[in-house]
Design a protein around this motif. Structure first.
Motif, PDB file in Angstrom:
ATOM      1  N   GLY A   1       0.843  -1.190   0.000  1.00 19.67           N
ATOM      2  CA  GLY A   1       0.000   0.000   0.000  1.00 19.67           C
ATOM      3  C   GLY A   1       0.875   1.236   0.000  1.00 19.67           C
ATOM      4  O   GLY A   1       1.874   1.285   0.715  1.00 19.67           O
ATOM      5  N   VAL A   2       0.526   2.222  -0.819  1.00 20.19           N
ATOM      6  CA  VAL A   2       1.302   3.460  -0.912  1.00 20.19           C
ATOM      7  C   VAL A   2       0.347   4.646  -0.896  1.00 20.19           C
ATOM      8  O   VAL A   2      -0.667   4.646  -1.613  1.00 20.19           O
ATOM      9  CB  VAL A   2       2.154   3.516  -2.204  1.00 20.19           C
TER      10      VAL A   2
ATOM     11  N   LYS B   1       3.018 -10.853   3.643  1.00 20.69           N
ATOM     12  CA  LYS B   1       3.554  -9.687   4.357  1.00 20.69           C
ATOM     13  C   LYS B   1       2.984  -8.405   3.756  1.00 20.69           C
ATOM     14  O   LYS B   1       3.035  -8.199   2.547  1.00 20.69           O
ATOM     15  CB  LYS B   1       5.086  -9.652   4.249  1.00 20.69           C
ATOM     16  N   ILE B   2       2.422  -7.567   4.620  1.00 17.03           N
ATOM     17  CA  ILE B   2       1.920  -6.263   4.190  1.00 17.03           C
ATOM     18  C   ILE B   2       3.010  -5.214   4.386  1.00 17.03           C
ATOM     19  O   ILE B   2       3.650  -5.152   5.434  1.00 17.03           O
ATOM     20  CB  ILE B   2       0.654  -5.875   4.971  1.00 17.03           C
ATOM     21  N   VAL B   3       3.225  -4.385   3.348  1.00 17.82           N
ATOM     22  CA  VAL B   3       4.186  -3.287   3.396  1.00 17.82           C
ATOM     23  C   VAL B   3       3.435  -1.995   3.070  1.00 17.82           C
ATOM     24  O   VAL B   3       2.762  -1.906   2.041  1.00 17.82           O
ATOM     25  CB  VAL B   3       5.327  -3.489   2.376  1.00 17.82           C
ATOM     26  N   LEU B   4       3.541  -1.014   3.948  1.00 19.41           N
ATOM     27  CA  LEU B   4       2.869   0.267   3.752  1.00 19.41           C
ATOM     28  C   LEU B   4       3.901   1.390   3.661  1.00 19.41           C
ATOM     29  O   LEU B   4       4.759   1.522   4.532  1.00 19.41           O
ATOM     30  CB  LEU B   4       1.903   0.543   4.903  1.00 19.41           C
TER      31      LEU B   4
ATOM     32  N   THR C   1       8.887   8.313   0.999  1.00 16.34           N
ATOM     33  CA  THR C   1      10.224   8.390   0.446  1.00 16.34           C
ATOM     34  C   THR C   1      10.272   9.357  -0.723  1.00 16.34           C
ATOM     35  O   THR C   1       9.378   9.361  -1.576  1.00 16.34           O
ATOM     36  CB  THR C   1      10.724   7.002  -0.006  1.00 16.34           C
ATOM     37  N   GLU C   2      11.296  10.196  -0.757  1.00 16.96           N
ATOM     38  CA  GLU C   2      11.527  11.084  -1.897  1.00 16.96           C
ATOM     39  C   GLU C   2      12.413  10.403  -2.934  1.00 16.96           C
ATOM     40  O   GLU C   2      12.642  10.942  -4.008  1.00 16.96           O
ATOM     41  CB  GLU C   2      12.185  12.390  -1.425  1.00 16.96           C
ATOM     42  N   ASN C   3      12.903   9.211  -2.587  1.00 16.13           N
ATOM     43  CA  ASN C   3      13.756   8.448  -3.497  1.00 16.13           C
ATOM     44  C   ASN C   3      12.869   7.616  -4.426  1.00 16.13           C
ATOM     45  O   ASN C   3      12.368   6.558  -4.039  1.00 16.13           O
ATOM     46  CB  ASN C   3      14.697   7.549  -2.682  1.00 16.13           C
ATOM     47  N   VAL C   4      12.680   8.098  -5.645  1.00 15.11           N
ATOM     48  CA  VAL C   4      11.757   7.439  -6.569  1.00 15.11           C
ATOM     49  C   VAL C   4      12.253   6.046  -6.930  1.00 15.11           C
ATOM     50  O   VAL C   4      11.453   5.108  -7.058  1.00 15.11           O
ATOM     51  CB  VAL C   4      11.557   8.297  -7.840  1.00 15.11           C
ATOM     52  N   GLN C   5      13.554   5.881  -7.072  1.00 16.17           N
ATOM     53  CA  GLN C   5      14.091   4.564  -7.432  1.00 16.17           C
ATOM     54  C   GLN C   5      13.819   3.541  -6.338  1.00 16.17           C
ATOM     55  O   GLN C   5      13.547   2.371  -6.620  1.00 16.17           O
ATOM     56  CB  GLN C   5      15.601   4.655  -7.702  1.00 16.17           C
ATOM     57  N   GLU C   6      13.869   3.990  -5.086  1.00 18.05           N
ATOM     58  CA  GLU C   6      13.526   3.105  -3.970  1.00 18.05           C
ATOM     59  C   GLU C   6      12.072   2.667  -4.081  1.00 18.05           C
ATOM     60  O   GLU C   6      11.738   1.502  -3.892  1.00 18.05           O
ATOM     61  CB  GLU C   6      13.768   3.820  -2.643  1.00 18.05           C
ATOM     62  N   LEU C   7      11.195   3.615  -4.401  1.00 17.04           N
ATOM     63  CA  LEU C   7       9.775   3.312  -4.550  1.00 17.04           C
ATOM     64  C   LEU C   7       9.533   2.352  -5.705  1.00 17.04           C
ATOM     65  O   LEU C   7       8.736   1.413  -5.591  1.00 17.04           O
ATOM     66  CB  LEU C   7       8.990   4.610  -4.759  1.00 17.04           C
TER      67      LEU C   7
ATOM     68  N   PHE D   1      -8.303  10.116  -9.342  1.00 19.16           N
ATOM     69  CA  PHE D   1      -7.648   9.162 -10.232  1.00 19.16           C
ATOM     70  C   PHE D   1      -6.242   8.927  -9.691  1.00 19.16           C
ATOM     71  O   PHE D   1      -5.286   9.554 -10.138  1.00 19.16           O
ATOM     72  CB  PHE D   1      -7.609   9.711 -11.659  1.00 19.16           C
ATOM     73  N   PRO D   2      -6.108   8.062  -8.677  1.00 19.78           N
ATOM     74  CA  PRO D   2      -4.818   7.913  -7.989  1.00 19.78           C
ATOM     75  C   PRO D   2      -3.712   7.390  -8.894  1.00 19.78           C
ATOM     76  O   PRO D   2      -3.846   6.346  -9.537  1.00 19.78           O
ATOM     77  CB  PRO D   2      -5.130   6.913  -6.868  1.00 19.78           C
ATOM     78  N   THR D   3      -2.609   8.133  -8.930  1.00 10.37           N
ATOM     79  CA  THR D   3      -1.484   7.740  -9.783  1.00 10.37           C
ATOM     80  C   THR D   3      -0.734   6.540  -9.217  1.00 10.37           C
ATOM     81  O   THR D   3       0.032   5.898  -9.945  1.00 10.37           O
ATOM     82  CB  THR D   3      -0.500   8.912  -9.963  1.00 10.37           C
ATOM     83  N   THR D   4      -0.935   6.227  -7.939  1.00  6.68           N
ATOM     84  CA  THR D   4      -0.261   5.050  -7.376  1.00  6.68           C
ATOM     85  C   THR D   4      -0.679   3.779  -8.117  1.00  6.68           C
ATOM     86  O   THR D   4       0.135   2.864  -8.289  1.00  6.68           O
ATOM     87  CB  THR D   4      -0.571   4.904  -5.875  1.00  6.68           C
ATOM     88  N   ASN D   5      -1.934   3.706  -8.555  1.00 10.42           N
ATOM     89  CA  ASN D   5      -2.365   2.553  -9.358  1.00 10.42           C
ATOM     90  C   ASN D   5      -1.518   2.425 -10.616  1.00 10.42           C
ATOM     91  O   ASN D   5      -1.070   1.339 -10.990  1.00 10.42           O
ATOM     92  CB  ASN D   5      -3.833   2.707  -9.778  1.00 10.42           C
ATOM     93  N   LEU D   6      -1.306   3.561 -11.300  1.00  5.36           N
ATOM     94  CA  LEU D   6      -0.542   3.566 -12.547  1.00  5.36           C
ATOM     95  C   LEU D   6       0.908   3.170 -12.287  1.00  5.36           C
ATOM     96  O   LEU D   6       1.504   2.412 -13.067  1.00  5.36           O
ATOM     97  CB  LEU D   6      -0.574   4.961 -13.180  1.00  5.36           C
ATOM     98  N   GLU D   7       1.470   3.693 -11.199  1.00  8.22           N
ATOM     99  CA  GLU D   7       2.866   3.397 -10.882  1.00  8.22           C
ATOM    100  C   GLU D   7       3.065   1.909 -10.636  1.00  8.22           C
ATOM    101  O   GLU D   7       4.044   1.310 -11.111  1.00  8.22           O
ATOM    102  CB  GLU D   7       3.302   4.211  -9.670  1.00  8.22           C
ATOM    103  N   ALA D   8       2.146   1.309  -9.901  1.00 16.37           N
ATOM    104  CA  ALA D   8       2.242  -0.125  -9.620  1.00 16.37           C
ATOM    105  C   ALA D   8       2.132  -0.938 -10.906  1.00 16.37           C
ATOM    106  O   ALA D   8       2.947  -1.840 -11.164  1.00 16.37           O
ATOM    107  CB  ALA D   8       1.146  -0.539  -8.644  1.00 16.37           C
TER     108      ALA D   8
END
Length: 404
Positions: A242-243, A269-272, A293-299, A318-325
């Motif tokens: 979850g993000v 395992k859940i990671v938030l 995190t501001e580190n996009v590569q980490e995300l 229209f959450p962009t987190t869906n698109l990123e995943a």
């Protein structure tokens, strides 16, 4: 006015976060294409060049927040910085003002819209939420309110953002916004069909509404392995991710806690990501909590390692987190909320009804081998920006036609 010399000013609360990134991506492309482009924000970093205007007033933002807590009249303080902004706009003489979020305790909407009306300036307004046509809130799904259609009053969400602790001026706000925001040269943009349908039921229905989906940088968001798995000892685990930029109640944090109790902890395992330190301390030890995190590569590495991305949002656009995943090859489970389902196809995930954790759990069990190898196509930021440029140019033709 010639192509390449059109003057465009974009205004948003921040130069970063989701809406700020959209503004800056458009701005950078406009400069590249030789437009005379400017960006304005009221909170965040200082301006770095002559095309950036930061109307920063930290004390004024705090006063605006206090004013809102007492009067419920957010958007009607911050007069000094708004006058300063109008002075800069008068110097620039923009052909188009592109509004993004104009709430956030930094701007006086009455002064700004009177300037727009008096100068007959053409406006593009991207609605990133519902605040523009309600008497108080940014979203109303969780309480099922429809008062915004005919006139807000007796607000059930007075204490939600932008929170008022004393007065309920929702009817005054609704009437004032209707007066300020209508009968202008405005083209509305919504990031999804859901919000377009909502807008057409509001007092903004007189305007043309274009749907331009938010796009992400596909040069950044793509499957990429990092040391995330080893760092958190996730070898052999099915990871449910979850993000959120802020884990408020509407983002569904409580649903992750309920889901965790249903899972076999030896396998899942859940990671938030995006939690505050306080929220992390309150999590059970069985959930991995990570600050924003501001580190996009980490995300990107976290998205890539996850087996599924769960977005239990109860109110959203229209959450962009869906698109990123999805861009990182990870399927999405989302609730049937706002425009969130519009990012998900049968190939990229599943849509469940709000709060239906039984269906979420069953989908995870049935698809527990489906995940990180798929490369799904989502709309990138270049397609989004192109559509905005096409809209600007269509408006430019109108301006030239009116002038001839």
């Amino acid at each position: 006015m010639k192509y390449g010399k059109m003057k465009i000013v974009q205004i948003n609360t921040f130069p970063y976060k989701a809406t700020g990134s959209i503004m800056m991506n458009i701005h950078n492309k406009l400069l590249e294409e030789q437009y005379d482009s400017y960006v304005v924000w009221g909170r965040g970093r200082a301006a770095q060049n002559e095309h950036e205007i930061a109307i920063l007033d930290e004390f004024g933002v705090k006063l605006h927040g206090i004013y809102t807590r007492i009067t419920d009249k957010t958007g009607f303080a911050s007069k000094k910085v708004t006058r300063e902004l109008i002075n800069k706009l008068q110097q620039i003489e923009p052909d188009i003002i592109h509004l993004h979020n104009i709430h956030g305790y930094y701007l006086n909407i009455e002064l700004l819209f009177n300037y727009i009306r008096n100068n007959n300036i053409k406006v593009v307004w991207t609605l990133h939420d519902c605040w523009a046509f309600t008497g108080h809130c940014a979203y109303f799904d969780m309480v099922g309110c429809e008062k915004w259609k005919t006139g807000c009053h007796d607000c059930e969400q007075k204490k939600t953002y932008p929170s008022s602790l004393i007065k309920d001026n929702s009817y005054w706000n609704w009437e004032k916004k209707r007066s300020l925001f209508t009968n202008l040269n405005i083209t509305l943009v919504t990031p999804c069909k859901w919000l377009k349908n909502i807008v057409k039921q509001s007092f903004l229905k007189e305007y043309s509404v274009e749907v331009i989906y938010n796009g992400i940088d596909l040069n950044v968001f793509h499957p990429e392995k990092t040391d995330f798995e080893e760092k958190y000892n996730l070898q052999g685990k099915y990871v449910i991710l979850g993000v959120a930029s802020e884990w408020t109640e509407r983002k569904g944090l409580k649903d992750f806690l309920k889901l965790e109790e249903m899972l076999d902890r030896s396998k899942y395992k859940i990671v938030l990501v995006g939690l505050t330190q306080k929220q992390i301390k309150e999590l059970p030890d069985t959930i991995i909590g990570i600050e924003r995190t501001e580190n996009v590569q980490e995300l990107v590495g976290i998205y890539t390692r996850a087996n599924v991305f769960f977005n239990p949002t109860y109110e959203d656009n229209f959450p962009t987190t869906n698109l990123e995943a999805i861009a990182c090859g990870t399927p999405v489970i989302t609730y049937n909320t706002g425009g969130s389902p519009e990012a998900v196809s049968k190939k990229t995930g599943v849509v469940c009804e709000k709060g239906d954790l039984k269906s979420v759990y069953q989908w995870i069990l049935a698809n527990n081998s489906f995940g990180t190898d798929g490369k799904f196509v989502v709309e990138g930021k270049d397609e989004m920006i192109l559509k905005y440029l096409q809209l600007y140019n269509a408006i430019s033709e109108e301006i030239n036609h009116e002038a001839s």
